[in-house]
Design a protein around this motif. Structure first.
Motif, short mmCIF file in Angstrom:
data_model
loop_
_atom_site.label_atom_id
_atom_site.label_comp_id
_atom_site.label_asym_id
_atom_site.label_seq_id
_atom_site.Cartn_x
_atom_site.Cartn_y
_atom_site.Cartn_z
N CYS A 3 33.26 72.25 29.29
CA CYS A 3 33.60 72.34 28.09
C CYS A 3 34.72 73.34 27.69
O CYS A 3 35.29 74.11 28.71
N GLY A 4 35.53 73.34 26.80
CA GLY A 4 36.66 74.36 26.60
C GLY A 4 36.28 75.51 26.53
O GLY A 4 36.74 76.59 27.12
N ASP A 5 35.08 75.93 26.44
CA ASP A 5 34.54 77.60 26.16
C ASP A 5 33.36 77.72 27.05
O ASP A 5 32.35 76.87 27.06
N ASP A 6 33.20 78.85 27.67
CA ASP A 6 31.86 79.16 28.44
C ASP A 6 30.90 79.34 27.51
O ASP A 6 29.57 78.81 27.81
N LEU A 8 30.24 77.52 24.60
CA LEU A 8 30.06 76.34 24.25
C LEU A 8 29.22 75.54 25.25
O LEU A 8 28.24 74.78 24.92
#
Length: 155
Positions: A3-6, A8
């Motif tokens: 995903c774009g963020d850890d 998330l």
């Protein structure tokens, strides 16, 4: 998962784990439910077969072939049992009193009536003399007991 963020990705991973465990629990519950339904359905099926077989035997005893066993009746359909009786086998009943079959049946009926009448008339005589006409040749002799009073009187 990517995903774009850890953060998330961690939330999504946690959600997927919980979702998997929830689905697993639901599947186990569904399996238990289906087993119980299967057992109940099996019990209903067995009871239905038992009642059906009992009714088949009753119907067969009333108007069917007495030589059929319970196993043979179990394998037969209701149509076969219903069709295997003298009532439904007569597709064209003989209502002509002058036909050969009717005259023979009438003669057999009269002979059976005469046999019955002679049996009934002979009952009182057979009760009075039960061993007359006994073809077995059985004879009955009565003997007094040994050491009876008749033997002791002469002494």
């Amino acid at each position: 998962m990517e995903c774009g963020d850890d953060a998330l990705a961690a939330v999504l991973d946690s959600f997927c784990d919980r979702w998997g465990w929830g689905v697993r629990t639901l599947m186990q519950d569904a399996n238990e439910f289906s087993k119980k339904l299967g057992l109940t359905a099996g019990l209903y099926y067995e009871q239905e077969q038992y009642v059906s077989d009992a009714l088949k035997q009753t119907v067969n005893a009333a108007m069917g072939d007495p030589s059929l066993s319970a196993e043979k009746l179990h394998k037969m359909s209701w149509d076969q049992i219903g069709g295997d009786n003298p009532i439904t086998q007569v597709a064209n009943p003989d209502f002509d009193p002058n036909s050969k079959e009717s005259r023979e049946a009438h003669g057999q009926m009269l002979q059976a009536g005469q046999d019955l009448a002679s049996d009934v008339e002979s009952i009182p005589d057979r009760m009075k003399h039960p061993f007359d006409g006994d073809r077995a040749g059985v004879t009955t002799e009565f003997h007094g007991p040994k050491g009876s009073q008749d033997e002791g009187e002469g002494k």
